[in-house]
Design a protein around this motif. Sequence first.
Motif, PDB file in Angstrom:
ATOM      1  N   VAL A  84       0.837  -1.199   0.000  1.00 21.17           N
ATOM      2  CA  VAL A  84       0.000   0.000   0.000  1.00 21.17           C
ATOM      3  C   VAL A  84       0.877   1.255   0.000  1.00 21.17           C
ATOM      4  CG1 VAL A  84      -1.726   1.311   1.300  1.00 21.17           C
ATOM      5  CG2 VAL A  84      -1.862  -1.192   1.170  1.00 21.17           C
ATOM      6  N   GLY A  85       0.577   2.172  -0.893  1.00 20.21           N
ATOM      7  CA  GLY A  85       1.323   3.417  -1.000  1.00 20.21           C
ATOM      8  C   GLY A  85       2.625   3.296  -1.750  1.00 20.21           C
ATOM      9  N   ARG A  86       2.923   2.128  -2.289  1.00 19.21           N
ATOM     10  CA  ARG A  86       4.209   1.897  -2.960  1.00 19.21           C
ATOM     11  C   ARG A  86       4.067   1.638  -4.455  1.00 19.21           C
ATOM     12  NH1 ARG A  86       8.048   3.689   0.574  1.00 19.21           N
ATOM     13  NH2 ARG A  86       7.576   2.940   2.687  1.00 19.21           N
ATOM     14  N   GLU A  87       2.880   1.812  -5.004  1.00 15.00           N
ATOM     15  CA  GLU A  87       2.625   1.409  -6.390  1.00 15.00           C
ATOM     16  C   GLU A  87       3.605   2.060  -7.364  1.00 15.00           C
ATOM     17  OE1 GLU A  87      -0.991   1.229  -9.682  1.00 15.00           O
ATOM     18  OE2 GLU A  87      -1.368   2.011  -7.673  1.00 15.00           O
ATOM     19  N   GLN A  88       3.785   3.367  -7.254  1.00 19.27           N
ATOM     20  CA  GLN A  88       4.682   4.061  -8.183  1.00 19.27           C
ATOM     21  C   GLN A  88       6.132   3.622  -7.998  1.00 19.27           C
ATOM     22  OE1 GLN A  88       3.654   5.880 -10.722  1.00 19.27           O
ATOM     23  NE2 GLN A  88       1.548   5.535 -10.044  1.00 19.27           N
ATOM     24  N   GLU A  89       6.537   3.424  -6.734  1.00 16.02           N
ATOM     25  CA  GLU A  89       7.911   2.987  -6.471  1.00 16.02           C
ATOM     26  C   GLU A  89       8.157   1.580  -7.004  1.00 16.02           C
ATOM     27  OE1 GLU A  89       9.394   4.228  -2.330  1.00 16.02           O
ATOM     28  OE2 GLU A  89       7.224   4.465  -2.188  1.00 16.02           O
ATOM     29  N   VAL A  90       7.181   0.709  -6.808  1.00 15.40           N
ATOM     30  CA  VAL A  90       7.318  -0.660  -7.293  1.00 15.40           C
ATOM     31  C   VAL A  90       7.375  -0.675  -8.816  1.00 15.40           C
ATOM     32  CG1 VAL A  90       6.181  -2.906  -7.468  1.00 15.40           C
ATOM     33  CG2 VAL A  90       6.238  -1.704  -5.275  1.00 15.40           C
ATOM     34  N   ARG A  91       6.493   0.068  -9.444  1.00  9.62           N
ATOM     35  CA  ARG A  91       6.474   0.119 -10.908  1.00  9.62           C
ATOM     36  C   ARG A  91       7.807   0.632 -11.449  1.00  9.62           C
ATOM     37  NH1 ARG A  91       1.452   3.113 -13.516  1.00  9.62           N
ATOM     38  NH2 ARG A  91       0.437   1.432 -12.352  1.00  9.62           N
ATOM     39  N   LYS A  92       8.326   1.680 -10.816  1.00 11.08           N
ATOM     40  CA  LYS A  92       9.609   2.244 -11.246  1.00 11.08           C
ATOM     41  C   LYS A  92      10.737   1.232 -11.061  1.00 11.08           C
ATOM     42  CE  LYS A  92      12.660   6.220 -10.489  1.00 11.08           C
ATOM     43  NZ  LYS A  92      12.862   7.479  -9.707  1.00 11.08           N
ATOM     44  N   ALA A  93      10.729   0.519  -9.922  1.00 10.78           N
ATOM     45  CA  ALA A  93      11.773  -0.468  -9.651  1.00 10.78           C
ATOM     46  C   ALA A  93      11.713  -1.620 -10.653  1.00 10.78           C
ATOM     47  CB  ALA A  93      11.640  -1.001  -8.223  1.00 10.78           C
ATOM     48  N   VAL A  94      10.503  -2.096 -10.960  1.00  9.71           N
ATOM     49  CA  VAL A  94      10.354  -3.209 -11.898  1.00  9.71           C
ATOM     50  C   VAL A  94      10.753  -2.781 -13.304  1.00  9.71           C
ATOM     51  CG1 VAL A  94       8.682  -4.748 -13.009  1.00  9.71           C
ATOM     52  CG2 VAL A  94       8.615  -4.394 -10.534  1.00  9.71           C
ATOM     53  N   ARG A  95      10.311  -1.597 -13.720  1.00 17.90           N
ATOM     54  CA  ARG A  95      10.670  -1.108 -15.039  1.00 17.90           C
ATOM     55  C   ARG A  95      12.192  -0.956 -15.179  1.00 17.90           C
ATOM     56  NH1 ARG A  95       7.332   0.005 -19.724  1.00 17.90           N
ATOM     57  NH2 ARG A  95       5.186  -0.067 -19.003  1.00 17.90           N
ATOM     58  N   ALA A  96      12.824  -0.389 -14.150  1.00 16.44           N
ATOM     59  CA  ALA A  96      14.276  -0.195 -14.195  1.00 16.44           C
ATOM     60  C   ALA A  96      14.994  -1.549 -14.234  1.00 16.44           C
ATOM     61  CB  ALA A  96      14.736   0.610 -12.987  1.00 16.44           C
ATOM     62  N   PHE A  97      14.497  -2.502 -13.458  1.00 14.02           N
ATOM     63  CA  PHE A  97      15.073  -3.850 -13.456  1.00 14.02           C
ATOM     64  C   PHE A  97      14.977  -4.507 -14.833  1.00 14.02           C
ATOM     65  CE2 PHE A  97      13.618  -8.303 -13.335  1.00 14.02           C
ATOM     66  CZ  PHE A  97      14.836  -8.915 -13.073  1.00 14.02           C
ATOM     67  N   LEU A  98      13.806  -4.408 -15.453  1.00  9.49           N
ATOM     68  CA  LEU A  98      13.619  -5.028 -16.764  1.00  9.49           C
ATOM     69  C   LEU A  98      14.506  -4.356 -17.811  1.00  9.49           C
ATOM     70  CD1 LEU A  98       9.744  -5.583 -16.826  1.00  9.49           C
ATOM     71  CD2 LEU A  98      11.553  -7.271 -16.442  1.00  9.49           C
ATOM     72  N   ALA A  99      14.631  -3.038 -17.717  1.00  4.99           N
ATOM     73  CA  ALA A  99      15.512  -2.346 -18.646  1.00  4.99           C
ATOM     74  C   ALA A  99      16.953  -2.804 -18.482  1.00  4.99           C
ATOM     75  CB  ALA A  99      15.422  -0.831 -18.443  1.00  4.99           C
ATOM     76  N   GLY A 100      17.394  -2.972 -17.226  1.00  2.88           N
ATOM     77  CA  GLY A 100      18.736  -3.462 -16.958  1.00  2.88           C
ATOM     78  C   GLY A 100      18.958  -4.879 -17.426  1.00  2.88           C
ATOM     79  N   ALA A 101      17.861  -5.647 -17.483  1.00  2.37           N
ATOM     80  CA  ALA A 101      17.948  -7.036 -17.933  1.00  2.37           C
ATOM     81  C   ALA A 101      17.798  -7.141 -19.442  1.00  2.37           C
ATOM     82  CB  ALA A 101      16.858  -7.870 -17.252  1.00  2.37           C
ATOM     83  N   GLY A 102      17.689  -5.982 -20.102  1.00  2.00           N
ATOM     84  CA  GLY A 102      17.552  -5.994 -21.551  1.00  2.00           C
ATOM     85  C   GLY A 102      16.163  -6.299 -22.036  1.00  2.00           C
ATOM     86  N   VAL A 103      15.184  -6.163 -21.142  1.00  2.00           N
ATOM     87  CA  VAL A 103      13.791  -6.429 -21.501  1.00  2.00           C
ATOM     88  C   VAL A 103      13.027  -5.115 -21.411  1.00  2.00           C
ATOM     89  CG1 VAL A 103      11.728  -7.776 -20.999  1.00  2.00           C
ATOM     90  CG2 VAL A 103      13.982  -8.730 -20.512  1.00  2.00           C
ATOM     91  N   THR A 104      12.846  -4.483 -22.545  1.00  3.76           N
ATOM     92  CA  THR A 104      12.138  -3.190 -22.560  1.00  3.76           C
ATOM     93  C   THR A 104      11.029  -3.227 -23.592  1.00  3.76           C
ATOM     94  OG1 THR A 104      13.792  -2.329 -24.118  1.00  3.76           O
ATOM     95  CG2 THR A 104      14.120  -1.837 -21.787  1.00  3.76           C
ATOM     96  N   PRO A 105       9.893  -2.622 -23.286  1.00  2.49           N
ATOM     97  CA  PRO A 105       8.780  -2.599 -24.232  1.00  2.49           C
ATOM     98  C   PRO A 105       9.156  -1.865 -25.513  1.00  2.49           C
ATOM     99  CG  PRO A 105       8.035  -1.993 -22.052  1.00  2.49           C
ATOM    100  CD  PRO A 105       9.528  -2.015 -22.008  1.00  2.49           C
TER     101      PRO A 105
END
Length: 321
Positions: free
Chosen positions: A300-321
């Motif tokens: 709760v209250g972390r949606e934007q932080e979680v989304r940012k962390a997951v997006r950054a992780f996927l980008a670092g893993a070479g997985v980007t939309p």
Amino acid sequence: MSRIVAFLLVVLIAMATAIGVSFLLYRNELGRLRDAVSRGSLVANADIGPIEFADSGVGIPLLSIHGAGGGFDQGLALAANLVGGGGFRVIAPSRFGYLRTPVPKDTSLAAQGDAHASLLSELNIPKAVVVGVSAGARSAVELTLRHPDKVAALVLIVPALYSPTRPVAIEVNRGNKFAFWAVNAGGDFAWWAAESIAPSVLIRFVGVRPALVAAAPEAERIRVMTFIKNVEPLSLRFPGIKIDSAPELHELPLEEITAPTIIISARDDLFNTLPAAEFTAARIPGAKLVVYDTGGHLLVGREQEVRKAVRAFLAGAGVTP
């Protein structure tokens, strides 16, 4: 005496009317929810048996594996919360016993992992980002271990996984005993009534401190109550909940996982997923661990932080939309 009798009759009539109105509201709401889960999904005739799933969006395949009390609908909502926007083709299965996916003879976590792989093969998806939330993290890990070629990246959110020291559990109190009773009875009406009469009981039952929700912005309060409401129809999810309630958790060869991995949990998760998250992160090579001080099991209250962390992780893993 006649006045007392008349008064009692009025009270009884009022009570009967209130009960009747409540029952009609319940019937209408349950009918709406049953209708909602009857649409928006397909059933794949995979080699291991029927698997219900939703297929939404265009882009990089993302397998969204729901937690206890879920189904394909929860998987879609979780994926939207985690990655937002577009760029992903979200595949959201209903796990064994949830909604239109039947209970097979083998309900083990390994079999669930194989079912995910079978679904991806049926859909001609060679590889996907795999997201496992809560109890869904168990079969996500099994999929990654048993079919590593199908996993582009692994995202584990508040994972209800094995911990050798402090296992995932829920506190035993009067409110949770009632919620357990409602779940074990497959009690649609009891769950529906508690949403209005005692929402804090259900909020705590899903692993979040009620005070945290009360202090959260309106959008977050709505998200939490929507999550609780969408456990209904409880009776259509009960067989799956029963499977999730008695998992055979044991230590897995996590060091064999080669997929880029991120694990997210919260210190105040009432299901106590942090020890499992820490244990898992320490054993998966290169795994990234993100821990929030508050947020509970629904972050709760972390949606934007979680989304940012997951997006950054996927980008670092070479997985980007």
